[in-house]
Enzyme design. Sequence first.
Site, PDB file in Angstrom:
ATOM      1  N   SER A  29       0.975  -1.262  -0.095  1.00  0.00           N
ATOM      2  CA  SER A  29       0.000  -0.120  -0.079  1.00  0.00           C
ATOM      3  C   SER A  29       0.844   1.183  -0.019  1.00  0.00           C
ATOM      4  O   SER A  29       1.677   1.392   0.721  1.00  0.00           O
ATOM      5  CB  SER A  29      -0.788   0.011   1.326  1.00  0.00           C
ATOM      6  OG  SER A  29      -1.662  -0.963   1.265  1.00  0.00           O
ATOM      7  N   HIS A  59      -3.094   0.351  -4.187  1.00  0.00           N
ATOM      8  CA  HIS A  59      -2.629  -0.679  -4.904  1.00  0.00           C
ATOM      9  C   HIS A  59      -2.898  -0.218  -6.341  1.00  0.00           C
ATOM     10  O   HIS A  59      -3.944  -0.016  -6.943  1.00  0.00           O
ATOM     11  CB  HIS A  59      -2.951  -2.199  -4.571  1.00  0.00           C
ATOM     12  CG  HIS A  59      -2.596  -2.506  -3.349  1.00  0.00           C
ATOM     13  ND1 HIS A  59      -1.590  -3.415  -3.332  1.00  0.00           N
ATOM     14  CD2 HIS A  59      -2.937  -2.233  -2.141  1.00  0.00           C
ATOM     15  CE1 HIS A  59      -1.213  -3.642  -1.894  1.00  0.00           C
ATOM     16  NE2 HIS A  59      -2.169  -2.808  -1.325  1.00  0.00           N
ATOM     17  N   HIS A  81      -4.661 -10.009  -1.345  1.00  0.00           N
ATOM     18  CA  HIS A  81      -4.606 -10.321   0.134  1.00  0.00           C
ATOM     19  C   HIS A  81      -5.819 -11.426   0.389  1.00  0.00           C
ATOM     20  O   HIS A  81      -6.780 -11.427  -0.261  1.00  0.00           O
ATOM     21  CB  HIS A  81      -5.098  -9.006   0.950  1.00  0.00           C
ATOM     22  CG  HIS A  81      -4.202  -7.784   0.651  1.00  0.00           C
ATOM     23  ND1 HIS A  81      -4.171  -7.083  -0.337  1.00  0.00           N
ATOM     24  CD2 HIS A  81      -3.113  -7.240   1.382  1.00  0.00           C
ATOM     25  CE1 HIS A  81      -3.274  -6.100  -0.389  1.00  0.00           C
ATOM     26  NE2 HIS A  81      -2.624  -6.344   0.770  1.00  0.00           N
ATOM     27  N   TYR A  83      -7.679 -11.375   2.694  1.00  0.00           N
ATOM     28  CA  TYR A  83      -8.978 -10.910   3.242  1.00  0.00           C
ATOM     29  C   TYR A  83      -9.827 -10.418   1.944  1.00  0.00           C
ATOM     30  O   TYR A  83     -11.174 -10.178   2.127  1.00  0.00           O
ATOM     31  CB  TYR A  83      -8.828  -9.758   4.093  1.00  0.00           C
ATOM     32  CG  TYR A  83      -8.037  -8.588   3.673  1.00  0.00           C
ATOM     33  CD1 TYR A  83      -8.604  -7.618   2.636  1.00  0.00           C
ATOM     34  CD2 TYR A  83      -6.695  -8.212   4.007  1.00  0.00           C
ATOM     35  CE1 TYR A  83      -7.963  -6.415   2.416  1.00  0.00           C
ATOM     36  CE2 TYR A  83      -5.996  -7.101   3.528  1.00  0.00           C
ATOM     37  CZ  TYR A  83      -6.619  -6.313   2.700  1.00  0.00           C
ATOM     38  OH  TYR A  83      -6.071  -5.106   2.284  1.00  0.00           O
ATOM     39  N   GLU A  84      -9.402 -10.286   0.686  1.00  0.00           N
ATOM     40  CA  GLU A  84     -10.174  -9.787  -0.258  1.00  0.00           C
ATOM     41  C   GLU A  84     -11.385 -10.839  -0.690  1.00  0.00           C
ATOM     42  O   GLU A  84     -12.550 -10.582  -1.062  1.00  0.00           O
ATOM     43  CB  GLU A  84      -9.344  -9.625  -1.451  1.00  0.00           C
ATOM     44  CG  GLU A  84      -8.452  -8.174  -1.194  1.00  0.00           C
ATOM     45  CD  GLU A  84      -7.579  -7.830  -2.459  1.00  0.00           C
ATOM     46  OE1 GLU A  84      -7.871  -7.949  -3.560  1.00  0.00           O
ATOM     47  OE2 GLU A  84      -6.367  -7.956  -2.041  1.00  0.00           O
ATOM     48  N   ALA A 111       3.116  -2.372   3.989  1.00  0.00           N
ATOM     49  CA  ALA A 111       2.745  -1.301   4.980  1.00  0.00           C
ATOM     50  C   ALA A 111       2.491  -2.252   6.203  1.00  0.00           C
ATOM     51  O   ALA A 111       1.792  -3.257   6.246  1.00  0.00           O
ATOM     52  CB  ALA A 111       1.596  -0.281   4.791  1.00  0.00           C
ATOM     53  N   MET A 206      -1.172  -7.468   7.200  1.00  0.00           N
ATOM     54  CA  MET A 206      -2.096  -8.331   6.532  1.00  0.00           C
ATOM     55  C   MET A 206      -1.723  -9.061   5.173  1.00  0.00           C
ATOM     56  O   MET A 206      -2.469  -9.275   4.502  1.00  0.00           O
ATOM     57  CB  MET A 206      -3.311  -7.510   6.372  1.00  0.00           C
ATOM     58  CG  MET A 206      -4.014  -6.870   7.498  1.00  0.00           C
ATOM     59  SD  MET A 206      -5.253  -5.782   7.094  1.00  0.00           S
ATOM     60  CE  MET A 206      -5.523  -4.611   8.224  1.00  0.00           C
ATOM     61  N   SER A 207      -0.496  -8.980   5.051  1.00  0.00           N
ATOM     62  CA  SER A 207       0.109  -9.560   3.814  1.00  0.00           C
ATOM     63  C   SER A 207       1.353 -10.296   3.868  1.00  0.00           C
ATOM     64  O   SER A 207       1.734 -10.606   4.883  1.00  0.00           O
ATOM     65  CB  SER A 207       0.284  -8.336   2.645  1.00  0.00           C
ATOM     66  OG  SER A 207       1.468  -7.482   3.135  1.00  0.00           O
ATOM     67  N   ASN A 230       2.131   3.103  11.020  1.00  0.00           N
ATOM     68  CA  ASN A 230       1.404   3.584  12.416  1.00  0.00           C
ATOM     69  C   ASN A 230       1.999   2.861  13.318  1.00  0.00           C
ATOM     70  O   ASN A 230       2.405   1.639  13.140  1.00  0.00           O
ATOM     71  CB  ASN A 230      -0.039   3.369  12.063  1.00  0.00           C
ATOM     72  CG  ASN A 230      -0.381   1.948  11.577  1.00  0.00           C
ATOM     73  OD1 ASN A 230      -0.452   1.524  10.600  1.00  0.00           O
ATOM     74  ND2 ASN A 230      -0.721   1.271  12.760  1.00  0.00           N
ATOM     75  N   HIS A 242      -7.205   3.017   6.901  1.00  0.00           N
ATOM     76  CA  HIS A 242      -6.612   2.684   5.693  1.00  0.00           C
ATOM     77  C   HIS A 242      -6.107   4.051   4.860  1.00  0.00           C
ATOM     78  O   HIS A 242      -4.963   3.995   4.342  1.00  0.00           O
ATOM     79  CB  HIS A 242      -7.342   1.784   4.940  1.00  0.00           C
ATOM     80  CG  HIS A 242      -6.602   1.460   3.533  1.00  0.00           C
ATOM     81  ND1 HIS A 242      -5.683   0.586   3.415  1.00  0.00           N
ATOM     82  CD2 HIS A 242      -6.827   1.604   2.185  1.00  0.00           C
ATOM     83  CE1 HIS A 242      -5.045   0.340   2.216  1.00  0.00           C
ATOM     84  NE2 HIS A 242      -5.932   1.054   1.432  1.00  0.00           N
TER      85      HIS A 242
HETATM   86  N1  HPA Z   1      -2.244  -3.597  11.373  1.00  0.00           N
HETATM   87  C1  HPA Z   1      -2.388  -4.439  10.078  1.00  0.00           C
HETATM   88  N2  HPA Z   1      -2.065  -4.078   8.891  1.00  0.00           N
HETATM   89  C2  HPA Z   1      -1.373  -2.734   8.885  1.00  0.00           C
HETATM   90  C3  HPA Z   1      -1.189  -1.913   9.916  1.00  0.00           C
HETATM   91  C4  HPA Z   1      -1.589  -2.506  11.219  1.00  0.00           C
HETATM   92  O1  HPA Z   1      -1.599  -1.833  12.319  1.00  0.00           O
HETATM   93  N3  HPA Z   1      -0.618  -0.837   9.379  1.00  0.00           N
HETATM   94  C5  HPA Z   1      -0.730  -1.062   8.156  1.00  0.00           C
HETATM   95  N4  HPA Z   1      -1.049  -2.158   7.743  1.00  0.00           N
END
Ligand code: HPA
Length: 268
Positions: A29, A59, A81, A83-84, A111, A206-207, A230, A242
């Site tokens: 991302s 993306h 991903h 989750y998609e 990310a 998540m990837s 973050n 996001h």
């Molecule tokens: N958690 C999961 N996936 C992420 C995060 C997070 O804090 N930040 C960016 N992708």
Amino acid sequence: MSKNAKAIAAQIRAVAGPEPVRLGLVLGSGLGHIADCVDGVAIPYSELPGFPHAGVSGHNPNLVIGNLEGVRVAVFGGRAHYYENGTADAMRLPLEVLRELGADTVLATNAAGSMQPDMPTGSIMCLSDHINFSGLNPLIGEQTDARFVPMKDAYDPVIRAALRSAADATDTEMADGIYAWYSGPSFETPAEIRAIAMLGADAVGMSTVPEVILARFLGLKVAAISTITNMAAGMSDEAISHEHTKAMAPIGAAKLEKVLRQYLHDLK
Ligand code: HPA
């Protein structure tokens, strides 16, 4: 190797030329800018049968084949991903195609949220290992004994050392750390973050993990770098969304690009 991968690789060569690709790059991302830097040909995933839709905003679903710092690369501008749509192996075909194009290495980017106070938003982290907290695996259903993939040193020590040298040469701070995979798409709870931090994870996302397993299964060498967008849930008052991920990714992305360019330059 599926027949499909051979056919798609031939389709790509017809457009991008026959020269073998050295390395694949999977963009996370907010990292799409790197694809724009490649001097080459962009092919939309939608023209490559069986490629994922990669429908997450942030993306860019093109495969770009061309030169970056004098090295022939294949840049996957979007990844699928879990989750998609609930499939963990959606990146198998793209990685098979990458190998068919001649690459022996894949470098994944993502990310991630940080559990390390000294690895704040805007940092980058070179993955030394991962913890698969999802309980999922992209090789479930694979029939051959090749499914029993060893995962020690999955993140290639030689490539990691080269990335470290590239970071040092460019005066770029880059942490080393362990990435934990939660499936998403909901972000983690503070309790989940406390749990994985206690178990040794430094960042969460998540990837990447399914791709790393698939790449090792296919015999590709692997490295991965996270951009910290973050602090993970409960670690600070920072917003987690996001939108925030996309807004913060460019800070780490600029560092990642410096390291990547130097790494490729040294590879030449
Ligand atoms: N958690 C999961 N996936 C992420 C995060 C997070 O804090 N930040 C960016 N992708």
